[in-house]
Design a protein around this motif. Structure first.
Motif, PDB file in Angstrom:
ATOM      1  N   ASP A  33       0.841  -1.183   0.000  1.00 34.65           N
ATOM      2  CA  ASP A  33       0.000   0.000   0.000  1.00 34.65           C
ATOM      3  C   ASP A  33       0.886   1.247   0.000  1.00 34.65           C
ATOM      4  OD1 ASP A  33       1.044  -0.062   2.531  1.00 34.65           O
ATOM      5  OD2 ASP A  33      -0.842  -0.527   3.536  1.00 34.65           O
ATOM      6  N   ASP A  34       0.250   2.421  -0.001  1.00 32.25           N
ATOM      7  CA  ASP A  34       1.009   3.671  -0.045  1.00 32.25           C
ATOM      8  C   ASP A  34       1.864   3.839   1.207  1.00 32.25           C
ATOM      9  OD1 ASP A  34      -0.176   4.170  -2.452  1.00 32.25           O
ATOM     10  OD2 ASP A  34      -1.782   5.425  -1.612  1.00 32.25           O
ATOM     11  N   ARG A  35       1.352   3.378   2.355  1.00 29.54           N
ATOM     12  CA  ARG A  35       2.123   3.511   3.596  1.00 29.54           C
ATOM     13  C   ARG A  35       3.374   2.655   3.542  1.00 29.54           C
ATOM     14  NH1 ARG A  35      -0.325   2.350   9.657  1.00 29.54           N
ATOM     15  NH2 ARG A  35       1.519   3.028  10.851  1.00 29.54           N
ATOM     16  N   GLY A  36       3.233   1.443   3.014  1.00 30.48           N
ATOM     17  CA  GLY A  36       4.395   0.573   2.885  1.00 30.48           C
ATOM     18  C   GLY A  36       5.421   1.118   1.921  1.00 30.48           C
ATOM     19  N   GLU A  37       4.961   1.650   0.813  1.00 29.90           N
ATOM     20  CA  GLU A  37       5.891   2.260  -0.149  1.00 29.90           C
ATOM     21  C   GLU A  37       6.592   3.459   0.469  1.00 29.90           C
ATOM     22  OE1 GLU A  37       6.932   1.277  -2.851  1.00 29.90           O
ATOM     23  OE2 GLU A  37       5.502  -0.183  -3.639  1.00 29.90           O
ATOM     24  N   GLY A  38       5.875   4.194   1.333  1.00 29.33           N
ATOM     25  CA  GLY A  38       6.495   5.337   1.988  1.00 29.33           C
ATOM     26  C   GLY A  38       7.609   4.918   2.935  1.00 29.33           C
ATOM     27  N   ARG A  39       7.450   3.811   3.642  1.00 29.54           N
ATOM     28  CA  ARG A  39       8.499   3.324   4.529  1.00 29.54           C
ATOM     29  C   ARG A  39       9.729   2.903   3.740  1.00 29.54           C
ATOM     30  NH1 ARG A  39       4.578  -0.498   8.276  1.00 29.54           N
ATOM     31  NH2 ARG A  39       3.480   1.195   9.356  1.00 29.54           N
ATOM     32  N   LEU A  40       9.502   2.193   2.650  1.00 34.61           N
ATOM     33  CA  LEU A  40      10.646   1.807   1.818  1.00 34.61           C
ATOM     34  C   LEU A  40      11.343   3.036   1.247  1.00 34.61           C
ATOM     35  CD1 LEU A  40       9.299  -1.277  -0.187  1.00 34.61           C
ATOM     36  CD2 LEU A  40      10.820  -1.262   1.793  1.00 34.61           C
ATOM     37  N   ARG A  41      10.562   4.034   0.877  1.00 36.01           N
ATOM     38  CA  ARG A  41      11.155   5.244   0.324  1.00 36.01           C
ATOM     39  C   ARG A  41      12.002   5.958   1.370  1.00 36.01           C
ATOM     40  NH1 ARG A  41       6.866   7.773  -0.425  1.00 36.01           N
ATOM     41  NH2 ARG A  41       6.293   6.599  -2.306  1.00 36.01           N
ATOM     42  N   THR A  42      11.545   5.968   2.610  1.00 32.51           N
ATOM     43  CA  THR A  42      12.320   6.599   3.682  1.00 32.51           C
ATOM     44  C   THR A  42      13.649   5.891   3.884  1.00 32.51           C
ATOM     45  OG1 THR A  42      10.294   7.304   4.811  1.00 32.51           O
ATOM     46  CG2 THR A  42      12.313   7.216   6.123  1.00 32.51           C
ATOM     47  N   LEU A  43      13.640   4.563   3.884  1.00 34.49           N
ATOM     48  CA  LEU A  43      14.888   3.806   4.041  1.00 34.49           C
ATOM     49  C   LEU A  43      15.818   4.043   2.864  1.00 34.49           C
ATOM     50  CD1 LEU A  43      13.519   0.412   5.427  1.00 34.49           C
ATOM     51  CD2 LEU A  43      14.720   2.189   6.702  1.00 34.49           C
ATOM     52  N   ARG A  44      15.274   4.091   1.668  1.00 36.04           N
ATOM     53  CA  ARG A  44      16.124   4.304   0.488  1.00 36.04           C
ATOM     54  C   ARG A  44      16.713   5.710   0.483  1.00 36.04           C
ATOM     55  NH1 ARG A  44      11.547   1.406  -3.275  1.00 36.04           N
ATOM     56  NH2 ARG A  44      12.226  -0.766  -2.889  1.00 36.04           N
ATOM     57  N   GLU A  45      15.946   6.672   0.916  1.00 37.09           N
ATOM     58  CA  GLU A  45      16.484   8.036   0.990  1.00 37.09           C
ATOM     59  C   GLU A  45      17.606   8.135   2.009  1.00 37.09           C
ATOM     60  OE1 GLU A  45      13.126  10.424   1.846  1.00 37.09           O
ATOM     61  OE2 GLU A  45      12.351  10.428  -0.229  1.00 37.09           O
ATOM     62  N   ALA A  46      17.561   7.268   3.049  1.00 31.68           N
ATOM     63  CA  ALA A  46      18.632   7.253   4.046  1.00 31.68           C
ATOM     64  C   ALA A  46      19.861   6.507   3.559  1.00 31.68           C
ATOM     65  CB  ALA A  46      18.132   6.620   5.342  1.00 31.68           C
ATOM     66  N   GLY A  47      19.769   5.837   2.411  1.00 35.40           N
ATOM     67  CA  GLY A  47      20.917   5.129   1.848  1.00 35.40           C
ATOM     68  C   GLY A  47      20.791   3.621   1.851  1.00 35.40           C
ATOM     69  N   TRP A  48      19.687   3.086   2.377  1.00 34.35           N
ATOM     70  CA  TRP A  48      19.473   1.643   2.378  1.00 34.35           C
ATOM     71  C   TRP A  48      19.087   1.157   0.978  1.00 34.35           C
ATOM     72  CZ3 TRP A  48      19.839  -1.889   6.414  1.00 34.35           C
ATOM     73  CH2 TRP A  48      19.995  -1.373   7.706  1.00 34.35           C
ATOM     74  N   THR A  49      19.466  -0.045   0.665  1.00 35.30           N
ATOM     75  CA  THR A  49      18.869  -0.779  -0.438  1.00 35.30           C
ATOM     76  C   THR A  49      17.752  -1.608   0.184  1.00 35.30           C
ATOM     77  OG1 THR A  49      20.959  -0.876  -1.649  1.00 35.30           O
ATOM     78  CG2 THR A  49      19.246  -2.436  -2.292  1.00 35.30           C
ATOM     79  N   ALA A  50      16.531  -1.094   0.146  1.00 37.29           N
ATOM     80  CA  ALA A  50      15.406  -1.674   0.892  1.00 37.29           C
ATOM     81  C   ALA A  50      14.481  -2.421  -0.047  1.00 37.29           C
ATOM     82  CB  ALA A  50      14.641  -0.579   1.634  1.00 37.29           C
ATOM     83  N   LEU A  51      14.152  -3.650   0.335  1.00 30.97           N
ATOM     84  CA  LEU A  51      13.275  -4.500  -0.456  1.00 30.97           C
ATOM     85  C   LEU A  51      12.169  -5.043   0.433  1.00 30.97           C
ATOM     86  CD1 LEU A  51      15.923  -6.559  -2.455  1.00 30.97           C
ATOM     87  CD2 LEU A  51      14.718  -4.512  -3.205  1.00 30.97           C
ATOM     88  N   ALA A  52      10.953  -5.080  -0.086  1.00 28.00           N
ATOM     89  CA  ALA A  52       9.824  -5.655   0.642  1.00 28.00           C
ATOM     90  C   ALA A  52       9.786  -7.161   0.392  1.00 28.00           C
ATOM     91  CB  ALA A  52       8.522  -5.003   0.190  1.00 28.00           C
ATOM     92  N   VAL A  53       9.492  -7.910   1.444  1.00 30.32           N
ATOM     93  CA  VAL A  53       9.410  -9.368   1.362  1.00 30.32           C
ATOM     94  C   VAL A  53       7.960  -9.771   1.565  1.00 30.32           C
ATOM     95  CG1 VAL A  53      10.220 -11.555   2.288  1.00 30.32           C
ATOM     96  CG2 VAL A  53      11.741  -9.575   2.270  1.00 30.32           C
TER      97      VAL A  53
END
Length: 453
Positions: A403-423
């Motif tokens: 959902d949009d909330r989940g995509e927002g969390r991944l976006r926050t991690l990626r902006e911090a420099g993480w390579t973030a993937l949802a499982v």
């Protein structure tokens, strides 16, 4: 019944309570004979029938004699148990071999064996040994299997003795037991190159100061025992004292695997739950980096670390007996790991250290805004950071769409420099591993960062 004092073999112990307690071992047949004998004896006394009295006494005495003889039996029996293998992945079978040895001078009667096995490993195995001659051996085996990781006790072995008439059965237990370790499933990961600051002994390796290695032009003060051929005369003239060339050696690349064990961050239980996927993923990554020559350590949200002492971690020299032992210890730790009652990731953040180097692979559960900010700050303590996020809401979705909330969390991690993937359920760690490599390569194409494979 006794047994020799070999530490690898055990002997059954006599049931407590004396002969009167042995009466509890009467079978249905024995109890029926005893009841019929008592009734016949009472009737014979009332009616004055001598023949009936003799029959009643026979029926009453026979089960009691069987109990006494069986209780007084002094077999010397030794047992041993062998697990093959003693460490087995979840979902795989292990073979348990039992060996019974009659070390007395008399043959045994009918023996019934029953090994104590946790219900998750299957039904309790039972065997019947008709007769074991003096000095003879018998071997039996059974298989166990568990879809749930853990450490499961096997034993103690119970030995049931029976008389030839089936009147009485006595159970005596051995004292020894063994432990079967069911470790998480491990998925073979493909060799990829994830960018990072500390990346092994190949291209882009880091170096640290030490007492032996290649020459470095940065000088230091002369120490007793230093080779005079290493005196740096230009620095000596400038400082007015003897200066020698400092030396260096390669620094081992490091990988920290963070496992989020918070109970509130995961939902569900069983082999197909998100938490079990995370544990299996952590085991796969740890073994993978050990095989590639990196130094590995396991870190949890509680701040616990394996190895616990300071240093880079296990391994660091490629496939070797030492890395195999380290992998076994890490698997044993993950086999017994459970949910924590913690609410945050701050302890893990503090345990990471303050240097921005090495590879950090995190398996995270559900993140609120506060823990999302903590995870974002963790990125500053690693050269490369990869996060596999197993949010309970995502895991519950059959379609696996965020959902949009989940995509927002991944976006926050990626902006911090993480390579973030949802499982999501059914996801393959090997495919996510390749995807993380592709996304990292696209996001961080700076020259000279190196990589590991």
């Amino acid at each position: 019944m006794t047994a020799p004092g070999d530490p690898h073999r055990g002997g059954p112990q006599r049931a407590r309570g004396g002969p009167w307690a042995a009466l509890g071992g009467l079978t249905t047949r024995g109890r029926s004979f005893l009841a019929a004998g008592i009734a016949a004896t009472a009737c014979a006394y009332v009616l004055g029938q001598g023949d009936l009295l003799r029959v009643g006494l026979l029926l009453s005495v026979l089960p009691l004699v069987c109990v006494l003889v069986l209780y007084r039996t002094h077999y010397r029996v030794a047992s041993s148990r062998v697990l093959t293998p003693a460490r087995v992945p979840a979902g795989s079978e292990a073979r348990v071999q039992l060996r019974m040895e009659n070390v007395s001078r008399l043959p045994t009667g009918l023996l019934m064996l029953q090994d104590q096995v946790p219900y998750v490993l299957g039904p309790r195995p039972r065997f019947i040994l008709d007769r074991v001659e003096a000095g003879g051996r018998r071997e039996v085996s059974y298989r166990v299997r568990s879809d749930l990781r853990g450490r499961y006790p096997l034993g103690p072995l119970q030995l049931r003795l029976g008389d030839p008439f089936g009147m009485c059965e006595l159970t005596r237990s051995f004292t020894t037991h063994d432990t079967l370790t069911v470790v998480p499933r491990v998925e073979q990961l493909p060799p990829v190159r994830l960018g990072g600051a500390a990346t092994g002994f190949g291209d882009g390796r880091q170096r640290s100061l030490a007492l032996a290695g290649e020459d470095d032009l940065i000088p230091r003060g002369y120490r007793y025992g230093d080779d005079l051929r290493r005196v740096h005369w230009r620095s000596t003239a400038r400082h007015g004292e003897l200066m020698v060339r400092r030396e260096e050696q390669p620094q081992r690349a490091r990988c920290s695997v963070l496992l989020d064990t918070r109970r509130l961050a995961h939902e569900g239980a069983g082999p197909d739950s998100a938490f079990e996927w995370a544990v299996s993923g952590a085991a796969s990554v740890l073994l993978h980096v050990l095989e590639r020559g990196l130094s590995a350590r396991l870190l949890t949200d509680t701040g616990a670390s394996v190895p616990d002492q300071g240093g880079d971690g296990f391994g660091g020299s490629g496939p070797s007996p030492e890395s195999t032992d380290a992998g076994g210890l890490l698997l044993d730790t993950l086999a017994a790991i459970e949910h924590s009652d913690g609410a945050g990731l701050s302890r893990a953040h503090d345990r990471l250290g303050g240097e921005r180097e090495g590879l950090l692979v995190a398996f995270l559960g559900g993140l609120d805004e506060e823990q999302l900010a903590v995870a974002a700050r963790m990125r500053q303590r690693a050269g490369t950071a990869v996060a596999f996020v197993l949010d309970p809401g995502w895991w519950a979705r059959s379609a696996g769409r965020l959902d949009d909330r989940g995509e927002g969390r991944l976006r926050t991690l990626r902006e911090a420099g993480w390579t973030a993937l949802a499982v999501t359920p059914g996801a393959s760690l090997a495919e996510l591993w390749r995807r993380a490599d592709r996304e990292r390569a696209a996001a961080d194409a700076a020259p000279g960062t190196g990589g590991w494979s």
